[in-house]
Structures are given as structure tokens and as C-alpha cells.
Design an enzyme around this catalytic site. Structure first.
Site, PDB file in Angstrom:
ATOM      1  N   GLN A 193      34.922  59.338  75.623  1.00 18.17           N
ATOM      2  CA  GLN A 193      35.465  58.558  74.282  1.00 18.17           C
ATOM      3  C   GLN A 193      34.755  57.152  74.060  1.00 18.17           C
ATOM      4  OE1 GLN A 193      37.408  59.819  76.599  1.00 18.17           O
ATOM      5  NE2 GLN A 193      39.362  60.536  75.696  1.00 18.17           N
TER       6      GLN A 193
ATOM      7  N   ARG B  30      50.123  68.103  73.719  1.00 23.57           N
ATOM      8  CA  ARG B  30      49.866  67.141  74.705  1.00 23.57           C
ATOM      9  C   ARG B  30      50.894  66.315  75.361  1.00 23.57           C
ATOM     10  NH1 ARG B  30      44.687  63.619  73.834  1.00 23.57           N
ATOM     11  NH2 ARG B  30      44.551  63.640  76.000  1.00 23.57           N
TER      12      ARG B  30
ATOM     13  N   ASN C  62      47.721  55.154  80.216  1.00 23.87           N
ATOM     14  CA  ASN C  62      46.667  54.976  79.470  1.00 23.87           C
ATOM     15  C   ASN C  62      45.387  55.840  80.089  1.00 23.87           C
ATOM     16  OD1 ASN C  62      45.369  53.908  76.835  1.00 23.87           O
ATOM     17  ND2 ASN C  62      43.967  52.693  78.182  1.00 23.87           N
ATOM     18  N   LYS C  63      44.342  55.820  79.359  1.00 20.96           N
ATOM     19  CA  LYS C  63      43.319  56.810  79.798  1.00 20.96           C
ATOM     20  C   LYS C  63      42.912  56.357  81.104  1.00 20.96           C
ATOM     21  CE  LYS C  63      41.869  59.166  77.952  1.00 20.96           C
ATOM     22  NZ  LYS C  63      42.418  60.443  78.207  1.00 20.96           N
TER      23      LYS C  63
ATOM     24  N   ASP D  89      49.264  54.839  75.756  1.00 20.65           N
ATOM     25  CA  ASP D  89      49.601  56.278  75.478  1.00 20.65           C
ATOM     26  C   ASP D  89      51.219  56.244  75.619  1.00 20.65           C
ATOM     27  OD1 ASP D  89      46.723  56.803  76.247  1.00 20.65           O
ATOM     28  OD2 ASP D  89      47.287  58.378  74.876  1.00 20.65           O
TER      29      ASP D  89
ATOM     30  N   ARG E 204      42.508  62.985  68.583  1.00 16.00           N
ATOM     31  CA  ARG E 204      42.984  62.260  69.831  1.00 16.00           C
ATOM     32  C   ARG E 204      43.350  60.953  69.600  1.00 16.00           C
ATOM     33  NH1 ARG E 204      40.018  58.545  69.858  1.00 16.00           N
ATOM     34  NH2 ARG E 204      40.932  58.061  71.909  1.00 16.00           N
ATOM     35  N   GLY E 205      43.893  60.447  70.410  1.00 14.26           N
ATOM     36  CA  GLY E 205      44.520  58.771  70.563  1.00 14.26           C
ATOM     37  C   GLY E 205      45.854  59.073  70.070  1.00 14.26           C
ATOM     38  N   ALA E 206      46.815  58.159  70.900  1.00 19.71           N
ATOM     39  CA  ALA E 206      48.300  58.248  70.716  1.00 19.71           C
ATOM     40  C   ALA E 206      48.638  58.205  69.229  1.00 19.71           C
ATOM     41  CB  ALA E 206      48.849  57.297  71.647  1.00 19.71           C
TER      42      ALA E 206
HETATM   43  C1  LIG Z   1      44.871  53.850  70.828  1.00 25.68           C
HETATM   44  S1  LIG Z   1      44.709  55.331  71.434  1.00 25.68           S
HETATM   45  C2  LIG Z   1      45.709  55.192  72.908  1.00 25.68           C
HETATM   46  C3  LIG Z   1      45.154  56.031  73.848  1.00 25.68           C
HETATM   47  O1  LIG Z   1      44.568  57.502  73.619  1.00 25.68           O
HETATM   48  C4  LIG Z   1      43.648  57.804  74.290  1.00 25.68           C
HETATM   49  O2  LIG Z   1      43.660  58.900  74.980  1.00 25.68           O
HETATM   50  P1  LIG Z   1      43.049  60.294  74.545  1.00 25.68           P
HETATM   51  O3  LIG Z   1      41.752  60.129  74.021  1.00 25.68           O
HETATM   52  O4  LIG Z   1      42.965  61.357  75.662  1.00 25.68           O
HETATM   53  O5  LIG Z   1      43.821  61.005  73.386  1.00 25.68           O
HETATM   54  C5  LIG Z   1      43.147  56.644  75.249  1.00 25.68           C
HETATM   55  O6  LIG Z   1      44.146  56.883  76.450  1.00 25.68           O
HETATM   56  C6  LIG Z   1      43.676  55.430  74.525  1.00 25.68           C
HETATM   57  O7  LIG Z   1      43.602  54.205  74.943  1.00 25.68           O
END
Ligand SMILES: CSC[C@H]1O[C@H](OP(=O)(O)O)[C@H](O)[C@@H]1O
EC number: 5.3.1.23
Length: 365
Positions: free
Chosen positions: A216, A104, A267-268, A257, A61-63
Site C-alpha cells: 500500500q 474483512r 493497524n497495518k 483499523d 481497502r482502508g478502514a
Molecule cells: C485510514 S485507512 C486505515 C488502515 O487501513 C489499512 O489497511 P488495508 O489496506 O489492509 O485495508 C491500513 O491499516 C490503514 O492504516
């Protein structure tokens, strides 16, 4: 802070490698982020369906990490289907893009990566740069590796731009995990300035909100920073207001994101509240993201905010914390309007307001 990118590359050797391409057997190996920090386990993927499932279940996960993983998912489309002709290869790649893009919806890096790999294939075939499927496979493997290296270089540059804004003794509040696990490189976006500052001998620390419901912050950001001996304090999501009110942080630095041409930042979930409080208290609020996170076409109302399984809210790691049949609303991203953002730090430069004019000048598309 005069440090070259090359010097930074030498200075920063990522400890974490969340994404590994195994060329010997054409597989993608992912560090399973859903199990961290209590278990360090890996999953080995061999086709785009398995990659899409790993993204959907947030093993990765993570963009930016999702984008790199999806790029390798396109490579796996060729290695798992073994098309005989270039025409068949393009069909296989188009199908793989559809499978991967559905995993996603909010992080634009995913669809950016699959589109980039598909378009590169079409152009290479059209220009005669590849004459058969084997040559196309080599080209796509090289491109996926280039996306990975470009992402790391982008983070080093963003880390430098961000570190220039830090002073010895500063504390940075972040949100979720926008570190090396979230980008796949071991460095990160929002955590890059702190990591670079530390590598350059500065004493900076982080306050990490737990980031319910997927945690996270408490599971991943804390894990990453402790592994690098960077001081980090875990707080509840509900504590961020008091933390800022008491002057415990000098900057807020978050990832993204999807960023629109007018500066709206997806974003989150929980980012928006941090931005509003920071704005109210005069604390600089920075968003850090590579240009692959920008979506210059969509309007804010067109972007889908992912909603996930209600049981992610009803439980914590499988332990019930609410009545079983309670109604749940579980959006996992929010949107921060540009007026709450001090600057957007990219590898191509720092974007200041007015974003509707300056984003395109820097991102250049
Ligand atoms: C640099 S990661 C960007 C972004 O992705 C994360 O979401 P997820 O854990 O649901 O994939 C989070 O929004 C981060 O800030």
C-alpha cells in the site's frame, strides 16, 4: 493556525474519487486499488455480494473507505432485491449486513456502517418516518452520502489538528496507506495533516515505507502524494529504524483499523515496530482516525487480526520470491499498546494519555 472548516472545504478539492455512487442506475463505482498505480481501472457493483467481494479482494481497502463502501452495499441490497414490504426490506438488509461483515474482520468501520444503516432503517420504520420501501431507499441513499461527507469533514478537522503539530521543513513517517484512497474521500487520515499543511503553504514531506506484502505504501501512498506534488521518499519496511535513528523524521503519523477504549490500536502490520522505535528515540507517534474507528466494547484479546493468502507473502505481484511450498504466516494487522502512542487525533479532538480515561471523554459513547 486559525482556519475554519468551511475555509478548509474550499481550500481542499480532492482530486481522487475512489468511491462514486451512480444514482441514475443504482450502482457503486470503485477505483480498483489492487491495480494502482500501473492501471487506472474501475469496477461497477450492483449488489451486496459484489461489494463484499470487492472489499475481500481489496479492490477497495482502508478502514473508512471500507465503511463507506459497506454503507452503499446496504443501499444496493434494496435496489438489487426490490423488496415489496418494509418487513421484507429489513430481512434483506439483515442478510446484506451478514454478507458484508464477513468480508474483512479487523476494521471496525465495516460493521459500524452496516449496523448504522440497519438500525437507522428500523428506527425510521418504527417512528413512521418512512412509510414504504421507496421512502426507505431514499433515506438510506441520503445516509450513505452523509457518512461520506461526515468522513471528509472529519478528515479536514483531523488534518487541521495534525497540521498544528507540524513545522516548516518537517518530515512525517507513515505506514501503509492512510490517505484519500484508504478513506474514499481523496484526503485521508494520517496523510491529512501533511495535505492540509501543504494547502496552507507549509513545506513538509513524507517518508513512506513500502508496506509488504500488499505494498500500500509503494503503490498507493507514493501515487497519491506525487499526484499532489507533495515530496515523498519511498523506503523499504526494514529501513524505518535507520530513518528514525538518523533523525530523518520529526513525527510518525499512522491511520487505524480499530481503536479500543484503553488506547490499543489495530493497524497495518509493521505499525507496532514503528511505534516502539519512535518511543525509544523520543519521536512523537500519532494515530489519526475518525470516531467511527473506535470499538469501546471489545478487549484486545477479542479482536480478530485478519490473516490473508500465504501467496501474498510468497510472491510480489505474482512473481515468486520464495520456495513454492514454504510455510507462511501472513497477519495483515498488528496491535500497538497505548504506552507507545503520543496522542490519538480524531475529528472530535486530540486524545492524550491516559487513554483508558480520556478515550470515552472524547469519543463519547
Ligand atoms: C485510514 S485507512 C486505515 C488502515 O487501513 C489499512 O489497511 P488495508 O489496506 O489492509 O485495508 C491500513 O491499516 C490503514 O492504516
Amino acid at each position: 493556525m486559525k482556519v475554519s472548516l468551511q475555509e478548509l472545504r474550499e481550500l481542499f478539492k480532492p482530486k481522487l474519487r475512489p468511491i462514486q455512487w451512480e444514482d441514475s442506475n443504482n450502482t457503486l463505482v470503485l477505483l480498483d486499488q489492487s491495480a494502482l498505480p500501473f492501471q487506472t481501472t474501475y469496477v461497477t457493483l450492483k449488489d451486496p455480494e459484489e461489494v463484499a467481494s470487492a472489499i475481500k479482494s481489496m479492490k477497495v481497502r482502508g478502514a473508512p473507505a471500507i465503511g463507506i463502501t459497506a454503507a452503499y452495499g446496504m443501499v444496493l441490497a434494496l435496489t438489487s432485491r426490490n423488496p415489496n414490504t418494509l418487513e421484507e426490506a429489513l430481512r434483506v438488509l439483515s442478510n446484506a449486513k451478514q454478507v458484508l461483515d464477513r468480508a474483512r474482520p479487523t476494521a471496525v468501520n465495516l460493521s459500524w456502517a452496516t449496523s448504522h444503516m440497519l438500525n437507522l432503517s428500523k428506527e425510521a420504520i418504527q417512528d413512521g418516518k418512512v412509510r414504504n420501501v421507496s421512502e426507505l431507499l431514499v433515506a438510506l441513499k441520503d445516509e450513505a452520502g452523509r457518512i461520506f461527507q461526515d468522513e471528509l469533514d472529519a478528515e479536514l478537522q483531523m488534518g487541521l489538528y495534525g497540521a498544528e503539530r507540524l513545522n516548516d521543513g518537517d518530515t512525517v513517517l507513515t505506514q501503509c496507506n492512510a490517505g484519500g484512497l484508504a478513506t474514499g474521500t481523496g484526503l485521508g487520515t494520517a496523510l491529512a495533516p501533511v495535505r492540509v499543511a501543504h494547502a496552507l503553504g507549509m513545506k513538509v514531506s513524507v517518508i513512506a515505507p513500502e508496506t509488504r506484502p500488499w505494498l500500500q505504501g509503494s503503490r498507493l501512498t507514493v501515487y497519491e502524494l506525487m499526484a499532489d506534488n507533495i515530496p515523498v521518499t519511498l523506503v523499504t519496511d526494514t529501513a524505518v529504524g535507520l530513518v528514525m535513528y538518523r533523525g530523518m523524521v520529526q513525527h510518525v503519523m499512522v491511520g487505524a483499523d480499530r481503536i479500543l477504549s484503553d488506547g490499543h490500536v489495530f493497524n497495518k502490520i509493521g505499525t507496532f515496530k514503528e511505534a516502539v522505535i519512535a518511543h525509544e528515540l523520543g519521536i512523537p507517534f500519532y494515530v489519526l482516525a475518525p470516531v467511527s474507528t473506535f470499538d469501546l466494547k471489545s478487549r484486545v484479546e477479542e479482536v480478530e487480526i485478519e490473516e490473508r493468502d500465504p501467496n501474498e507473502v510468497r510472491t510480489v505481484r505474482g512473481v515468486p520470491i520464495a520456495p513454492e511450498r514454504v510455510k507462511v504466516y501472513n497477519p495483515v494487522f498488528d496491535v500497538t499498546p497505548p504506552r507507545y502512542i503520543t496522542a490519538i487525533i480524531t475529528e472530535k479532538g486530540v486524545i492524550h494519555p491516559p487513554f483508558d480515561k480520556n478515550v470515552r471523554k472524547v469519543v463519547g459513547r
